[in-house]
Design an enzyme around this catalytic site. Structure first.
Site, PDB file in Angstrom:
ATOM      1  CG  ASP A  44      -2.158   0.856   1.008  1.00 32.28           C
ATOM      2  OD1 ASP A  44      -3.133   0.708   1.742  1.00 32.28           O
ATOM      3  OD2 ASP A  44      -2.115   1.715   0.094  1.00 32.28           O
TER       4      ASP A  44
HETATM    5  C1  GLC Z   1      -4.350   4.286  -0.051  1.00 29.01           C
HETATM    6  C2  GLC Z   1      -5.262   3.171   0.397  1.00 29.01           C
HETATM    7  C3  GLC Z   1      -5.462   2.087  -0.623  1.00 29.01           C
HETATM    8  C4  GLC Z   1      -5.398   2.679  -2.019  1.00 29.01           C
HETATM    9  C5  GLC Z   1      -3.990   3.188  -2.236  1.00 29.01           C
HETATM   10  C6  GLC Z   1      -3.835   3.864  -3.602  1.00 29.01           C
HETATM   11  O1  GLC Z   1      -3.519   4.667   0.994  1.00 29.01           O
HETATM   12  O2  GLC Z   1      -4.962   2.542   1.642  1.00 29.01           O
HETATM   13  O3  GLC Z   1      -6.720   1.463  -0.346  1.00 29.01           O
HETATM   14  O4  GLC Z   1      -5.708   1.698  -2.990  1.00 29.01           O
HETATM   15  O5  GLC Z   1      -3.574   4.092  -1.215  1.00 29.01           O
HETATM   16  O6  GLC Z   1      -4.623   4.981  -3.690  1.00 29.01           O
END
Ligand code: GLC
Length: 744
Positions: free
Chosen positions: A306
């Site tokens: 993430d």
């Molecule tokens: C964010 C979220 C995740 C998302 C990613 C890209 O922090 O936790 O769910 O897909 O970043 O935007």
């Protein structure tokens, strides 16, 4: 052998042969490519960068509101030419035209600087419709959609997402969220399919199939992402990305099933939980990523971090003394791609680690092969370019989103059948969410987070606007706490719309008080004092509590975050056009101190062997419950046998459900099982199956559930191995229950 059987056998063999042939073709293609790649090119494939780093200054300055995404080719070349970066992500709602131009430029320049013509893959968060596309069809967020108990609606939302955005170069959708709403303080409850593993599994697999089995208008395909693996949604404090203490046995029994279902449905990618479980950050856990996710659960696709989570191993979790050590830990744990997402430091560190011999090239090849397989499967080597068309705004897709809302709203309370309202009702309307849009659509809508309504479409209605459109301005009188006594004169009822008047997510949405806004609770009190019926509409991302008012109000409608068409459909339900059929996909706490789920253990309410669950009121709405404008009775619960003998046997339960009211209605029949005694404590009940059908007024339908011991009675031990114990079990559905015995 009959002719049909013979022909179908031949067909199967041919299909299997073609599949094998296809896989061999991919294998040969990817292996030959891999063999030609330099270390730097391989590392580039494992790197994902935010598009904020490749846009021109105007686009960066105008992020979220300028409607432009102009690439700065110098910045882009730095990443794709100097670092061979193979993936980019993120964005916000711009038009199809802007996305097309952006995607075409990105693909062209990336390919131009790829020595081996390796296409990039672009990731985006289309969470409830194609969230980051202007004009898209915004569906209810998952917490609302899951109350429909209809997985087909999740599939429909997914299919329309591909139809509207798949041809724009949006190859990789970071959805579905398969975390569970186990802690109602958690700021991302709205992104979940509720608190139950089985319901989330059915909704999630349907969504994955919808995304990955749909081909966009230009033949493009889209990968889904099971996220955030795993145990992300149950931190002890309820605060986003804070520590979770979850036993291995509960990880297997509660948090694994929805991800397992997505894997079994063929999900191509998994995104990891940013948090820690039992002291180990998931991004550094070989146990979780490689041993559990890959070896035990059989996931063979791409594992992505993430946001900035490798750096967080150093900067936040402090389990790595440097960013380079963090890269070492994450890659050796099993991460394939780093959502870095701002710099090329990941590339530098990983290249060094391989050159120093600390990370073997074989480990790099493992990840790069998965990434190239993904790009191959999505057809990106054949056609890496977007198509120039706008497929949003189709009336049939808007209707599909409206239908999703109709199936999802939950009538939690309806004293004296105060609802539906009379067609000529005069209402007083008040409350913090009565005339705002952000509390209907929530975060991840056009932009990541909303602090005001400015970004929402003109044509989207607020509850106030929808009610006025329906009843006329002279029949909808707005009020506040100071004038409500005057405004109720001549009114038939008071409608209070409340919930969460923000549209935030993640850490920005952490709270310390789960109660409804105090001004709304005061307003409800004032409304109650007028003596008029009080109807509460809840538009919120998580169940906000109001213990002091809940018993006195006459009706409660949970809408959650119903999306762009929420206000219209809320009005349809209030006016009786629609007979609500939603059932809560989570336990709605009576008081915020009750963080107790429906499948709690027996001692959650036991004191000195006295189980006072009945008296210890912990919820104002229970999992699987919701009212209708008709009435359903359950009777004649029967089992084909009261003994289940051997794990290969099954027994079938049937129940007769009658619509005893005067209007047609849909009923979701939920089947729960309780194991009376176990070697470890067992939940007081667990959902095992559900089915939703329309039952005409005055008619009956029989619902059936085939109980399979390994599927429905077994539960995992701390290693995830099934425990199947002989003994007494209870089957429950509606107000019916029956015991049976399982014998080995
Ligand atoms: C964010 C979220 C995740 C998302 C990613 C890209 O922090 O936790 O769910 O897909 O970043 O935007």
């Amino acid at each position: 052998m009959t002719k049909t059987f013979f022909l179908s056998t031949i067909a199967l063999i041919l299909f299997w042969g073609c599949q094998q042939n296809e896989e061999r073709k991919r294998e040969d293609f990817v292996d030959s490519l891999l063999a030609q790649m330099s270390l730097e090119e391989k590392v580039g494939q494992m790197t994902q960068i935010s598009i904020s780093e490749i846009l021109d200054d105007e686009s960066v300055a105008g992020w979220n509101q300028s409607g432009v995404l102009n690439i700065d080719t110098t910045k882009l070349k730095y990443f794709v030419k100097d670092y061979h970066v193979g993936s980019f992500l993120n964005g916000y709602a711009v038009s199809s035209e802007v996305w097309y131009t952006f995607g075409k430029t990105l693909a062209e320049i990336s390919l131009e600087h790829s020595r081996l013509d390796i296409p990039l893959i672009f990731g985006i968060d289309h969470i409830h419709g194609a969230s980051y596309l202007e004009g898209t069809t915004i569906f209810p967020h998952s917490i609302t959609l899951s109350c429909s108990f209809d997985p087909e609606l999740a599939k429909t939302a997914a299919v329309i997402t591909v139809e509207e955005a798949g041809h724009l170069g949006h190859h990789w959708n970071f959805n579905p969220v398969l975390d569970l709403a186990r802690n109602k303080f958690w700021p991302r409850v709205h992104e979940t399919y509720g608190e139950d593993p089985y319901l989330a599994a059915r909704m999630g697999e349907a969504y994955v199939e919808g995304i990955q089995e749909t081909t966009a208008s230009n033949g493009a395909k889209m990968a889904a992402t099971a996220k955030h693996f795993l145990g992300y949604s149950d931190p002890k404090t309820g605060r986003d990305r804070s520590p979770a203490i979850i036993s291995d046995q509960q990880l297997h029994e509660i948090h694994r099933p929805a991800f397992q279902a997505a894997i079994d449905a063929g999900v191509k990618t998994v995104m990891l939980n940013s948090g820690e479980i039992n002291g180990v950050p998931v991004h550094a856990s070989y146990e979780v990523i490689t041993k559990l996710l890959r070896q035990q659960m059989g996931f063979t696709g791409v594992v992505i971090t993430d946001w900035e989570d490798i750096i967080s191993l150093h900067a936040a979790h402090k389990v790595a003394s440097s960013e380079k050590e963090a890269v070492y830990k994450a890659i050796m744990a099993g991460v394939d791609m780093s959502m870095v997402p701002y710099t090329t430091t990941f590339c530098d560190h990983l290249t060094e680690l391989v050159k120093e011999g600390r990370i073997p090239m074989s480990r790099i090849d493992e990840s790069v092969k998965r990434i190239l397989d993904l790009k191959y499967d999505l057809g990106l080597f054949e056609n890496p370019f977007p198509a120039q068309m706008n497929t949003t705004g189709r009336p049939e897709n808007h209707e599909a989103a409206k239908e999703a809302v109709r199936e999802s709203l939950v009538l939690m309370k309806n004293e004296q059948d105060i609802l539906p309202l009379d067609q000529n009702a005069t209402l007083v309307l008040a409350g913090s969410t009565s005339n705002i849009k952000r509390s209907l659509a929530g975060g991840w809508t056009y932009i990541w987070q909303h602090e005001d309504d400015s970004m929402f479409p003109e044509e989207m209605k607020t509850i106030q606007e929808a009610l006025i459109n329906r009843l006329g301005a002279n029949r909808v009188k707005t009020a506040n706490v100071s004038n409500i006594n005057q405004r109720v004169v001549g009114a038939d009822a008071v409608v209070i719309a409340t919930g969460e008047n923000t549209a935030l997510s993640e850490g920005h949405n952490n709270i310390t008080d789960l109660d409804l806004p105090v001004q709304d609770r005061d307003l409800i009190e004032a409304a109650l004092k007028t003596g008029k019926p009080v109807i509460v509409i809840l538009t919120e991302g998580r169940p906000r509590t109001f213990p002091d008012q809940v018993d006195a109000v006459d009706a409660i409608l949970f809408a959650g975050l119903p999306g762009f068409f929420g206000a219209e459909i809320i009005t349809e339900v209030l006016m009786g056009d629609v007979n609500p059929s939603g059932k809560l996909s989570f336990t709605y706490p009576y008081h915020q101190s009750f963080q107790i789920n429906y499948d709690h253990k027996p001692t959650a309410f036991t004191f000195l062997h006295e189980n006072d669950e009945e008296t210890e009121r912990y919820a104002i709405g229970y999992f699987g419950e919701g009212l209708s404008y008709t009435t359903f009775t359950y009777e004649d619960l029967k089992l084909s046998s009261s003994t289940l003998k051997g794990k290969q046997s099954t027994i079938t339960a049937t129940v007769k459900v009658s619509n005893t009211g005067d209007r047609d209605g849909k009923e979701s029949v939920l089947w729960f099982i309780r194991q009376e005694y176990g070697q470890i404590t067992r939940p007081v009940k667990s959902l095992k199956f559900f089915e939703k059908k329309e039952v005409a007024a005055g008619r009956s339908k029989t619902f059936a559930f085939e109980i399979d011991p390994l599927t429905d009675l077994a539960y995992p031990d701390a290693q995830g191995n099934p425990i199947l114990e002989p003994g007494e079990y209870t089957l429950m559905t509606g107000n019916q229950k029956v015991g049976f015995v399982f014998e080995e």
